[in-house]
Design an enzyme around this catalytic site. Structure first.
Site, mmCIF file in Angstrom:
data_model
loop_
_atom_site.group_PDB
_atom_site.id
_atom_site.type_symbol
_atom_site.label_atom_id
_atom_site.label_comp_id
_atom_site.label_asym_id
_atom_site.label_seq_id
_atom_site.Cartn_x
_atom_site.Cartn_y
_atom_site.Cartn_z
ATOM 1 N N GLU A 197 0.802 -1.234 0.000
ATOM 2 C CA GLU A 197 0.000 0.000 0.000
ATOM 3 C C GLU A 197 0.833 1.282 0.000
ATOM 4 O O GLU A 197 0.400 2.314 0.512
ATOM 5 C CB GLU A 197 -0.994 -0.018 1.182
ATOM 6 N N GLU B 273 -5.362 -8.098 -1.118
ATOM 7 C CA GLU B 273 -5.748 -7.963 0.296
ATOM 8 C C GLU B 273 -7.180 -7.467 0.319
ATOM 9 O O GLU B 273 -7.530 -6.492 -0.357
ATOM 10 C CB GLU B 273 -4.828 -6.999 1.049
#
Ligand SMILES: *[C@@H]1O[C@H](CO)[C@@H](O)[C@H](O)[C@H]1NC(C)=O
Ligand SMILES: *[C@@H]1O[C@H](CO)[C@@H](O)[C@H](O)[C@H]1NC(C)=O
Ligand SMILES: *[C@@H]1O[C@H](CO)[C@@H](O)[C@H](O)[C@H]1NC(C)=O
Ligand SMILES: *[C@@H]1O[C@H](CO)[C@@H](O)[C@H](O)[C@H]1NC(C)=O
Ligand SMILES: *[C@@H]1O[C@H](CO)[C@@H](O)[C@H](O)[C@H]1NC(C)=O
Length: 686
Positions: A197, A272
């Site tokens: 991320e 995810e």
């Protein structure tokens, strides 16, 4: 109740008939099975005949420290938990296991140790992910392994907070982990990510690919970037980048991918997803996205954060795992709804199966819900998974879910072509209950009988059905675990029962890393992070290390720690704390009662915060010995008392807030400290 007929045709290899106009059908759609090539098919997107290849359902340990308490369980319960997660045809039967490459940095619920704290340091015994990967492989040798860094040790940043400043250095670091997995544990890593991320770097991705290839890991595939779909533009314009990447990994896609992402013709993964409290709504979220990530977004793999919620309550995202195991002291654990929602797919579809095409096997149900059909081209097996999760009962933590309605409906299913010979399909059923009745979890029903290739199924709301020609579905069960009990009133550790390099039980590092070491013939737990890591969140901005322990709900407690400070790279200050009100990525702002001592200057400071901005008391320590010290802090009856080497340093009124919290121990800067022993006592002992 609306009666809709749903047409499912499954066609033989050499014949294909489409678009049956069934009289009196208010609504119909096709499901066709077309094992391959040269026919005229209704097609969707870029894949003629069949849809995309299924690449597996998985879960993440790490990102961060999410399996911390699991390791501490008694072996019997630990093995049971691992069975529910990994054992084929037992529970979740996971197909992908993704782990964090520990980076000495806070990565959500704690830190995980790097295999190279410093340049030149190399160690493959730290932490618990190696152990977990082996346990997963032991149960399912075919499980795919996927690794991803969240933070990186500071030396890789070379004075910056950019892990790409020297792409080769970082690629070598990541590949050394993959090499260690192979050499030390004979574990083959199937997939590797970029930086969780955070921004990706094209040069780094290419460097990683080349480095993997050079080390013989041509089959270790890159999933990039483990963030958003935005990398698609770069993939579309850069052939070398495109050929180096196997799949675009997007997080929390909300079941949709972008046109640009689909244009890359790369596999699309929800690398995810989930991260939702594992009650009935969590189960509903997971069941919905497991189907709809493909139906809406053509995603062929979905991976849950996290594997098992095994971190203290009041750390962030409590119980956002496929199941919950937070009581190593009692052995109690909970097999939560997402375990059985996973089983609905994983027990009936293997990696390598193909989805059928949209509108002819994959789609939305007319009265809400979705269905996917998958087939194994080699054996002709067929599995259909149908979910009818309602809006309010299947919201995930993110992104927000636009409103929609689901009502009961009836499906009529036709099997044709090569599947015309199928007389029955096994039926597995779950219903999430929101009316106070018991959930029905992964129950085997009477097989569905097809007469002239036709069968009917009545669908309620918040249900999931698996219909399959695969007969090996099984709801595994272990005896009920021991009764739940609160955190023990007395916990002590001398660290002499561990293998070297593992992280001690119960102490949960939030900044810094603890590992058991032999020092001058004695066992200690050493804080080993000597500089601020290339951090993932802001926890490290305090430039102090901290590990939490205990029951957050305790208003009163006593914490005693025996420590020494190594001469080389030792810390200047050490603290213990009580009523620490937070961990995770906000730990730098933690409030509580903190007792800092600085043995070399003999100064002490009591503060109501970790950052030491609000000082309650300062003074001088009467002890001046070097070597081992004992630091003691108690809050009881509104009074906080601190002692150093058995002499009282202060006795003050405890601040009004926070009223409860963890106990903690740590250092005032990045430096070594050796913990020799601790004793934590709860309110009932005071
Ligand atoms: C390593 O694992 C492979 C399976 O991935 C197995 O075939 C091989 O025997 C193992 N080697 C050793 C030395 O255990
Ligand atoms: C475990 O399950 C019990 C009973 O269903 C429930 O009361 C409890 O809150 C659960 N605990 C955890 C930690 O999931
Ligand atoms: C550490 O100490 C233990 C015994 O306490 C011993 O078994 C082990 O070999 C030692 N490790 C090292 C690296 O010296
Ligand atoms: C102290 O730590 C640094 C790394 O941060 C290392 O390079 C150095 O060798 C260490 N010094 C000693 C004396 O251990
Ligand atoms: C701490 O201070 C309080 C209030 O002054 C006093 O009652 C108590 O005896 C003191 N305790 C110790 C251990 O000094």
């Amino acid at each position: 109740m609306a009666l809709f007929h749903t047409l499912v045709t499954a066609l033989c290899i050499n014949c294909c008939i489409f678009a049956h106009a069934l009289p009196s059908e208010k609504f119909s759609f096709l499901i066709d099975s077309v094992p391959d090539d040269d026919e005229n098919y209704i097609v969707f997107d870029d894949t003629p005949g069949l849809g995309r290849q299924f690449e597996g359902i998985g879960a993440i340990s790490g990102g961060g420290a999410t399996s911390k308490l699991l390791v501490n369980y008694p072996k019997k319960q630990r093995d049971e938990i691992l069975d529910y997660l990994f054992k084929p045809n037992f529970g979740a039967s996971l197909q992908i296991f993704k782990v964090e490459i520990g980076g000495d940095a806070q990565s959500t619920d704690g830190t995980e140790a790097s295999h190279m704290h410093e340049k030149g340091d190399e160690n493959y015994q730290r932490g618990y992910e190696w152990w977990l990967m082996r346990e997963a492989k032991k149960r399912n040798p075919n499980i795919k392994l996927y690794c991803l860094p969240w933070g990186f040790p500071g030396w890789l940043g070379q004075g910056t907070h950019n892990p790409y400043v020297n792409p080769q250095l970082t690629a070598d670091y990541v590949v050394s982990w993959i090499l260690g997995a192979k050499k030390v544990y004979n574990l083959t890593i199937d997939y590797v990510g970029i930086w969780n991320e955070k921004p990706y770097d094209v040069t780094y991705i290419k460097t990683l690919r080349k480095t993997l290839d050079r080390q013989g890991f041509t089959k270790t595939l890159i999933i990039a970037p483990d963030g958003s779909w935005d990398i698609s533009a770069d993939i579309l314009k850069d052939q070398e980048l495109a050929s180096g990447i196997h799949a675009i990994g997007c997080h929390y896609p909300g079941t949709f991918s972008t046109t640009e992402a689909r244009m890359t013709e790369k596999s699309l993964w929800a690398s995810e997803d989930y991260s939702t409290y594992n009650d009935e709504v969590g189960g509903g979220c997971w069941a919905r996205i497991l189907n709809q990530n493909y139906v809406n977004g053509l995603m062929t793999s979905t991976i849950s954060w996290n594997l098992v919620a095994s971190y203290y309550n009041y750390l962030p995202f409590y119980r956002d795992g496929l199941m919950t195991a937070v009581e190593p002291w009692s052995g109690n654990y909970n097999v939560s709804t997402p375990i059985w929602m996973t089983a609905h797919t994983t027990q009936f579809v293997d990696i390598g199966w193909r989805y059928l095409s949209h509108d002819t096997g994959v789609g939305k149900l007319p009265d809400g819900g979705s269905y996917v059909s998958l087939t194994d081209a080699a054996s002709g097996e067929l599995t259909i998974i149908i979910e009818t999760m309602s809006h309010d009962h299947s919201k995930c933590i993110r992104p927000s879910l636009p409103p929609y309605k689901v009502s009961p409906q009836t499906m009529t299913i036709f099997l044709e072509g090569s599947f015309a010979a199928v007389e029955t399909m096994d039926v597995w059923y779950s219903k999430l209950a929101f009316d106070g009745t018991e959930n029905i979890m992964f129950q085997k029903k009477q097989p569905l009988t097809f007469t002239d290739g036709k069968a009917q199924l009545s669908l309620g709301v918040d249900e999931i059905y698996t219909l399959s020609t695969i007969k090996t579905g099984n709801k595994g069960a272990h005896p009920n675990p021991p009764q739940s009990s609160p955190f023990p009133q007395v916990v002590a550790d001398m660290f002499d029962e561990y293998p070297e390099y593992v992280e001690p039980n119960y102490l949960a590092p939030q900044v810094g890393s603890l590992e058991v070491r032999n020092v001058s013939g004695k066992r200690v737990a050493r804080q080993t992070v000597l500089q601020r890591p290339v951090y993932w969140c802001n926890a490290e901005t305090a430039d102090k290390t901290i590990s939490v322990i205990g029951d957050f709900d305790w208003p009163e407690m006593r914490f005693t720690v025996k420590f020494s400070i190594p001469a080389n790279n030792g810390t200047f200050g050490v603290f213990v704390a009580v009523r620490v009100d937070r961990g995770g990525c906000q730990v730098q702002n933690a409030q509580g009662i903190f007792f800092f001592v600085f043995p070399t200057t003999r100064k002490f400071i009591v503060s109501s915060d970790f950052a030491r901005k609000n000082v309650l008391k300062e003074g001088w320590l009467s002890s001046s010995t070097t070597g081992e010290h004992v630091i003691f802090l108690q809050v009881h009856k509104g009074v906080a008392i601190g002692k150093f080497d058995s002499r009282q340093a202060f006795n003050i009124s405890a601040p009004e807030t926070p009223k409860t919290g963890f106990a903690a121990v740590g250092t005032d800067n990045y430096g070594y400290i050796d913990l020799h022993q601790y004793l934590l006592q709860g309110p009932q002992t005071l």
